[in-house]
Write a protein that holds these residues in place. Structure first.
Motif, PDB file in Angstrom:
ATOM      1  N   LYS A  53      14.614  -8.991  11.879  1.00 49.70           N
ATOM      2  CA  LYS A  53      15.177  -9.383  10.570  1.00 49.70           C
ATOM      3  C   LYS A  53      16.361 -10.138  10.571  1.00 49.70           C
ATOM      4  O   LYS A  53      16.548 -10.853   9.506  1.00 49.70           O
ATOM      5  CB  LYS A  53      15.688  -7.930   9.878  1.00 49.70           C
TER       6      LYS A  53
ATOM      7  N   ASN B 177      10.951   5.520   7.997  1.00 50.79           N
ATOM      8  CA  ASN B 177      11.980   5.938   8.634  1.00 50.79           C
ATOM      9  C   ASN B 177      12.217   7.593   8.215  1.00 50.79           C
ATOM     10  O   ASN B 177      13.197   8.118   8.616  1.00 50.79           O
ATOM     11  CB  ASN B 177      13.357   5.281   8.284  1.00 50.79           C
TER      12      ASN B 177
ATOM     13  N   ARG C 222      -3.418  -3.674   4.394  1.00 50.10           N
ATOM     14  CA  ARG C 222      -4.610  -3.619   5.160  1.00 50.10           C
ATOM     15  C   ARG C 222      -5.226  -2.343   4.637  1.00 50.10           C
ATOM     16  O   ARG C 222      -6.553  -2.404   4.872  1.00 50.10           O
ATOM     17  CB  ARG C 222      -4.077  -3.404   6.812  1.00 50.10           C
ATOM     18  N   ARG C 223      -4.587  -1.446   4.307  1.00 55.89           N
ATOM     19  CA  ARG C 223      -5.315  -0.260   3.791  1.00 55.89           C
ATOM     20  C   ARG C 223      -5.938  -0.472   2.458  1.00 55.89           C
ATOM     21  O   ARG C 223      -5.047  -0.228   1.402  1.00 55.89           O
ATOM     22  CB  ARG C 223      -4.301   1.025   3.805  1.00 55.89           C
TER      23      ARG C 223
ATOM     24  N   TYR D 246      13.143  -4.840  15.919  1.00 58.21           N
ATOM     25  CA  TYR D 246      13.425  -4.780  14.752  1.00 58.21           C
ATOM     26  C   TYR D 246      14.609  -5.741  14.076  1.00 58.21           C
ATOM     27  O   TYR D 246      14.722  -6.373  13.137  1.00 58.21           O
ATOM     28  CB  TYR D 246      13.616  -3.498  13.989  1.00 58.21           C
TER      29      TYR D 246
ATOM     30  N   LEU E  21       8.274   0.743  -0.291  1.00 56.18           N
ATOM     31  CA  LEU E  21       8.902  -0.219  -1.193  1.00 56.18           C
ATOM     32  C   LEU E  21       8.116  -1.114  -1.778  1.00 56.18           C
ATOM     33  O   LEU E  21       8.223  -1.744  -2.895  1.00 56.18           O
ATOM     34  CB  LEU E  21       9.831  -0.844  -0.309  1.00 56.18           C
TER      35      LEU E  21
ATOM     36  N   PHE F 178      16.494   3.465   2.936  1.00 61.09           N
ATOM     37  CA  PHE F 178      15.816   3.842   1.915  1.00 61.09           C
ATOM     38  C   PHE F 178      14.847   4.803   2.471  1.00 61.09           C
ATOM     39  O   PHE F 178      13.937   4.515   3.467  1.00 61.09           O
ATOM     40  CB  PHE F 178      15.063   3.056   0.983  1.00 61.09           C
TER      41      PHE F 178
ATOM     42  N   SER G 154       0.906  -1.228   0.039  1.00 66.51           N
ATOM     43  CA  SER G 154       0.023  -0.065   0.024  1.00 66.51           C
ATOM     44  C   SER G 154       1.017   1.508  -0.031  1.00 66.51           C
ATOM     45  O   SER G 154       0.243   2.370  -0.170  1.00 66.51           O
ATOM     46  CB  SER G 154      -0.954   0.095   1.272  1.00 66.51           C
TER      47      SER G 154
ATOM     48  N   ASN H 296       6.942  -8.552   2.221  1.00 65.08           N
ATOM     49  CA  ASN H 296       7.524  -7.078   2.235  1.00 65.08           C
ATOM     50  C   ASN H 296       6.881  -6.235   3.594  1.00 65.08           C
ATOM     51  O   ASN H 296       7.457  -5.795   4.153  1.00 65.08           O
ATOM     52  CB  ASN H 296       7.381  -6.320   1.031  1.00 65.08           C
TER      53      ASN H 296
ATOM     54  N   GLY I  43      19.651  -1.498   2.719  1.00 65.78           N
ATOM     55  CA  GLY I  43      20.220  -0.467   3.571  1.00 65.78           C
ATOM     56  C   GLY I  43      19.058   0.300   3.729  1.00 65.78           C
ATOM     57  O   GLY I  43      17.943   0.135   3.833  1.00 65.78           O
TER      58      GLY I  43
ATOM     59  N   THR J  96      11.342   6.014   3.414  1.00 64.47           N
ATOM     60  CA  THR J  96       9.981   5.739   3.242  1.00 64.47           C
ATOM     61  C   THR J  96       9.024   6.366   4.462  1.00 64.47           C
ATOM     62  O   THR J  96       9.942   6.713   5.430  1.00 64.47           O
ATOM     63  CB  THR J  96       9.525   4.291   3.147  1.00 64.47           C
TER      64      THR J  96
ATOM     65  N   ASP K 268      -3.901  -8.800   6.429  1.00 60.58           N
ATOM     66  CA  ASP K 268      -3.357  -8.568   7.363  1.00 60.58           C
ATOM     67  C   ASP K 268      -2.405  -9.785   7.725  1.00 60.58           C
ATOM     68  O   ASP K 268      -2.718 -10.777   8.279  1.00 60.58           O
ATOM     69  CB  ASP K 268      -4.204  -8.282   8.778  1.00 60.58           C
ATOM     70  N   VAL K 269      -0.898  -9.679   7.613  1.00 52.91           N
ATOM     71  CA  VAL K 269      -0.236 -10.727   7.594  1.00 52.91           C
ATOM     72  C   VAL K 269      -0.156 -11.304   9.063  1.00 52.91           C
ATOM     73  O   VAL K 269       0.294 -12.740   9.411  1.00 52.91           O
ATOM     74  CB  VAL K 269       1.442 -10.377   7.284  1.00 52.91           C
TER      75      VAL K 269
HETATM   76  N1  LIG Z   1      12.739   1.583   4.104  1.00 52.94           N
HETATM   77  C1  LIG Z   1      14.092   1.148   4.275  1.00 52.94           C
HETATM   78  O1  LIG Z   1      14.918   1.876   4.552  1.00 52.94           O
HETATM   79  C2  LIG Z   1      13.899  -0.244   4.646  1.00 52.94           C
HETATM   80  C3  LIG Z   1      15.377  -1.074   5.020  1.00 52.94           C
HETATM   81  C4  LIG Z   1      15.278  -2.361   5.080  1.00 52.94           C
HETATM   82  C5  LIG Z   1      14.156  -2.919   5.106  1.00 52.94           C
HETATM   83  N2  LIG Z   1      12.777  -2.278   4.988  1.00 52.94           N
HETATM   84  C6  LIG Z   1      11.780  -3.275   4.981  1.00 52.94           C
HETATM   85  O2  LIG Z   1      11.059  -3.046   3.586  1.00 52.94           O
HETATM   86  C7  LIG Z   1       9.699  -3.373   4.043  1.00 52.94           C
HETATM   87  C8  LIG Z   1       8.791  -2.032   3.495  1.00 52.94           C
HETATM   88  O3  LIG Z   1       9.123  -1.036   4.619  1.00 52.94           O
HETATM   89  P1  LIG Z   1       8.945   0.446   3.745  1.00 52.94           P
HETATM   90  O4  LIG Z   1      10.090   1.080   4.221  1.00 52.94           O
HETATM   91  O5  LIG Z   1       8.354   0.092   2.776  1.00 52.94           O
HETATM   92  O6  LIG Z   1       7.760   1.063   5.091  1.00 52.94           O
HETATM   93  P2  LIG Z   1       6.334   1.733   4.837  1.00 52.94           P
HETATM   94  O7  LIG Z   1       6.327   2.662   3.785  1.00 52.94           O
HETATM   95  O8  LIG Z   1       6.066   2.117   6.420  1.00 52.94           O
HETATM   96  O9  LIG Z   1       5.462   0.461   4.386  1.00 52.94           O
HETATM   97  C9  LIG Z   1       5.262  -0.702   5.194  1.00 52.94           C
HETATM   98  C10 LIG Z   1       4.062  -1.532   4.559  1.00 52.94           C
HETATM   99  O10 LIG Z   1       3.887  -2.678   5.406  1.00 52.94           O
HETATM  100  C11 LIG Z   1       2.414  -2.739   5.617  1.00 52.94           C
HETATM  101  N3  LIG Z   1       2.054  -3.363   6.917  1.00 52.94           N
HETATM  102  C12 LIG Z   1       2.309  -3.111   7.968  1.00 52.94           C
HETATM  103  N4  LIG Z   1       1.934  -3.984   8.811  1.00 52.94           N
HETATM  104  C13 LIG Z   1       1.079  -4.734   8.032  1.00 52.94           C
HETATM  105  C14 LIG Z   1       0.260  -6.158   8.328  1.00 52.94           C
HETATM  106  N5  LIG Z   1       0.035  -6.447   9.621  1.00 52.94           N
HETATM  107  N6  LIG Z   1      -0.255  -6.658   7.473  1.00 52.94           N
HETATM  108  C15 LIG Z   1      -0.136  -6.150   6.083  1.00 52.94           C
HETATM  109  N7  LIG Z   1       0.681  -5.271   5.787  1.00 52.94           N
HETATM  110  C16 LIG Z   1       1.019  -4.726   6.685  1.00 52.94           C
HETATM  111  C17 LIG Z   1       1.808  -1.252   5.466  1.00 52.94           C
HETATM  112  O11 LIG Z   1       0.725  -1.488   4.784  1.00 52.94           O
HETATM  113  P3  LIG Z   1      -0.878  -1.032   5.511  1.00 52.94           P
HETATM  114  O12 LIG Z   1      -0.493  -0.257   6.748  1.00 52.94           O
HETATM  115  O13 LIG Z   1      -1.815  -0.812   4.684  1.00 52.94           O
HETATM  116  O14 LIG Z   1      -1.299  -2.593   6.033  1.00 52.94           O
HETATM  117  C18 LIG Z   1       2.708  -0.571   4.413  1.00 52.94           C
HETATM  118  O15 LIG Z   1       2.452  -0.753   3.238  1.00 52.94           O
HETATM  119  C19 LIG Z   1       9.563  -3.662   5.697  1.00 52.94           C
HETATM  120  O16 LIG Z   1       9.713  -4.953   5.784  1.00 52.94           O
HETATM  121  C20 LIG Z   1      10.892  -2.986   6.214  1.00 52.94           C
HETATM  122  O17 LIG Z   1      11.292  -3.537   7.315  1.00 52.94           O
HETATM  123  C21 LIG Z   1      12.742  -0.979   4.946  1.00 52.94           C
END
Ligand SMILES: NC(=O)c1ccc[n+]([C@@H]2O[C@H](COP(=O)([O-])OP(=O)(O)OC[C@H]3O[C@@H](n4cnc5c(N)ncnc54)[C@H](OP(=O)(O)O)[C@@H]3O)[C@@H](O)[C@H]2O)c1
Length: 255
Positions: free
Chosen positions: A163, A197, A41-42, A159, A21, A192, A18, A93, A190, A194, A66-67
């Motif tokens: 991971k 963060n 979920r959204r 966290y 990434l 990104f 939603s 993801n 690393g 969003t 909802d995972v």
């Molecule tokens: N950004 C970075 O720097 C970074 C670095 C390393 C790893 N990651 C990993 O990349 C992934 C995506 O992160 P992001 O940076 O894109 O963060 P984000 O923009 O906050 O996105 C997180 C996504 O996870 C979904 N989510 C959260 N809880 C959920 C649940 N219970 N069921 C289904 N969906 C759920 C949210 O959607 P809803 O709220 O709509 O459900 C949202 O779309 C994560 O696993 C994060 O740990 C990110």
């Protein structure tokens, strides 16, 4: 030579699609030809992104997921099965992050992060593995880990643990499911920018972390496209159980 990265005729599921990434992963897989189930979920957001893919000439399906809730996971896979017959690619993801010291961290925060990032990934991987094994065509599961599952930083205890667990789960599933032609790999991004963060990376502490990245910048979602398509497609046919950092060299820098 045929295009090894082509995903025409494949069905993909992206969880947490939603925004952030996940949205980018969904658009990338659709551009490579996959029919993409955009799940989170959204529901309004996943519907928007599915429409965006369709408007660009791709194929997409919006799925509520909802995972953390195994019933919701089962329903999502049932919807995908009814619509597409099965699933070939799953990008695991969905994830959350919390920042607090180990002394102050509440039990609720610890459980929330572990339930979503570790058990949620397991819930989706098991449902995907069962469907892929039953269909007999194999598939590719890509778990989204993090360099914080390899190195560590202050204030991200659950966290980092979750991971590291995802990285180990990736290997454990890869050795069990190779016989079903299911490949299981992980990307370890690393930093990104969003929603997860944005605030932290704009702070002084966040900027100090970015200064330690050998390439001296945060990642752009585009930087994940090649690694994602490699693991998703036949180009990565002999890759399983790998955890691939995509981090501008961050994880190898010990200072
Ligand atoms: N950004 C970075 O720097 C970074 C670095 C390393 C790893 N990651 C990993 O990349 C992934 C995506 O992160 P992001 O940076 O894109 O963060 P984000 O923009 O906050 O996105 C997180 C996504 O996870 C979904 N989510 C959260 N809880 C959920 C649940 N219970 N069921 C289904 N969906 C759920 C949210 O959607 P809803 O709220 O709509 O459900 C949202 O779309 C994560 O696993 C994060 O740990 C990110």
């Amino acid at each position: 030579m045929s295009n090894l990265f082509d995903l025409t005729g494949k069905t993909a599921l992206v969880t947490g699609a939603s925004g952030g990434l996940g949205r980018h992963f969904a658009l990338t897989l659709a551009r490579a030809g996959a029919h993409v189930a955009v799940a989170a979920r959204r529901e309004d957001k996943v519907a928007e992104i599915a429409s965006e893919i369709a408007a660009g000439g791709g194929k997409a399906l919006a799925v509520s997921l909802d995972v953390v809730n195994r019933e919701s996971v089962a329903d999502a896979f049932e919807t995908i099965k009814q619509t597409a017959g099965g699933v070939d690619i799953v990008v695991n993801n969905a994830g959350v992050a919390a920042r607090d010291s180990a002394l102050d961290m509440s039990e609720e925060t610890f459980d929330w992060v572990m339930e979503t990032n570790l058990k949620g990934v397991w819930n989706v991987a098991q449902a995907a593995g069962r469907l892929m094994a039953a269909n007999g065509n194999g598939g590719s599961i890509i778990n989204i880990a993090s360099i914080l599952g390899i190195r560590v930083a202050k204030g991200v205890l659950p966290y980092a643990i979750s991971k590291a667990g995802v990285a180990q789960m990736t290997k454990a599933l890869a050795i069990e499911w190779a016989r079903h032609k299911i490949r299981v790999n992980a990307l370890a991004p690393g930093y990104f920018v969003t929603d997860i963060n944005r605030e932290f990376l704009a702070s002084e502490a966040g900027q100090e972390i970015v200064a330690r990245v050998p390439q001296r910048r945060t990642g752009d979602p585009v930087d994940l496209e090649g690694p994602l398509l490699l693991l998703a497609s036949d180009a990565g046919a002999y890759m399983t159980g790998t955890v691939v950092p995509v981090d501008g060299g961050h994880v190898i820098n010990s200072v």
